[in-house]
Design an enzyme around this catalytic site. Sequence first.
Site, PDB file in Angstrom:
ATOM      1  N   ILE A   1      48.937  37.858  36.124  1.00 53.34           N
ATOM      2  CA  ILE A   1      47.702  38.373  35.534  1.00 53.34           C
ATOM      3  C   ILE A   1      47.042  37.337  34.632  1.00 53.34           C
ATOM      4  CG2 ILE A   1      48.991  39.501  33.671  1.00 53.34           C
ATOM      5  CD1 ILE A   1      46.828  41.756  33.744  1.00 53.34           C
ATOM      6  N   CYS A   2      45.720  37.359  34.590  1.00 52.87           N
ATOM      7  CA  CYS A   2      44.904  36.552  33.683  1.00 52.87           C
ATOM      8  C   CYS A   2      45.058  35.055  33.987  1.00 52.87           C
ATOM      9  CB  CYS A   2      45.261  36.899  32.244  1.00 52.87           C
ATOM     10  SG  CYS A   2      44.049  36.402  31.026  1.00 52.87           S
ATOM     11  N   HIS A   3      45.720  34.296  33.106  1.00 53.24           N
ATOM     12  CA  HIS A   3      45.986  32.879  33.343  1.00 53.24           C
ATOM     13  C   HIS A   3      47.316  32.678  34.073  1.00 53.24           C
ATOM     14  CE1 HIS A   3      42.880  32.453  30.247  1.00 53.24           C
ATOM     15  NE2 HIS A   3      42.760  31.188  30.609  1.00 53.24           N
ATOM     16  N   GLY A   4      48.081  33.742  34.287  1.00 51.40           N
ATOM     17  CA  GLY A   4      49.359  33.657  34.987  1.00 51.40           C
ATOM     18  C   GLY A   4      49.270  33.011  36.360  1.00 51.40           C
TER      19      GLY A   4
ATOM     20  N   TRP B   1      47.959  30.426  37.216  1.00 52.60           N
ATOM     21  CA  TRP B   1      48.148  28.972  37.116  1.00 52.60           C
ATOM     22  C   TRP B   1      49.522  28.589  37.668  1.00 52.60           C
ATOM     23  CZ3 TRP B   1      46.103  27.622  31.575  1.00 52.60           C
ATOM     24  CH2 TRP B   1      44.888  26.941  31.683  1.00 52.60           C
TER      25      TRP B   1
END
Length: 186
Positions: A110-113, A115
């Site tokens: 989730i979100c920047h995960g 990456w």
Amino acid sequence: MPNIADAKILIIATDGFEESELFEPRQTLLDRGASVTLASLETKEIQGEKGDQPGRKIKPDLLMEEVDSQDYDALLLPGGTRNPDRLRMEELVVYTVKKFADAGKPVGAICHGPWLLVEADVVRGRTVTSWPSIRTDLRNAGGNVVDKEAVVDGNIVTSRNPGDIPAFTEAFIKLVESVEAPLEAV
């Protein structure tokens, strides 16, 4: 896996995780009977963030060096900016993410995960979503980026931000419950 209560879920995080993206899915999984283990780079408590402010702390259950992906049914990767940015520089973390994905085990980011999904080279050809600032990274890694609260493609579910946590968590649980027998990593 017919029921989430039978699942063993691994969460990987370090300092700078978005508080709600770790604690809320974790609590939902625990409430539904799943076994949840938090792994990190050190044994000390890790510091979450709530936006730009310090958030709650949590003590990891084990070190990344102690993780055996065969012991878990699924992997959850919370965001925050600093957390995945730091983790994607760790070869063992990237290897573990890739091992879960390649074995067909559910992976939620989730979100920047996401990456970490880019770094593990498991985005190519998949439809994914994320926080807006890393969508170019996902495209450059070969992903088809969409703007939806939760996107499932194969064994990977991605989501955009803390506002999407309920949809993300439900999609992750459904994905875990839909997997009959994950392939073992080579």
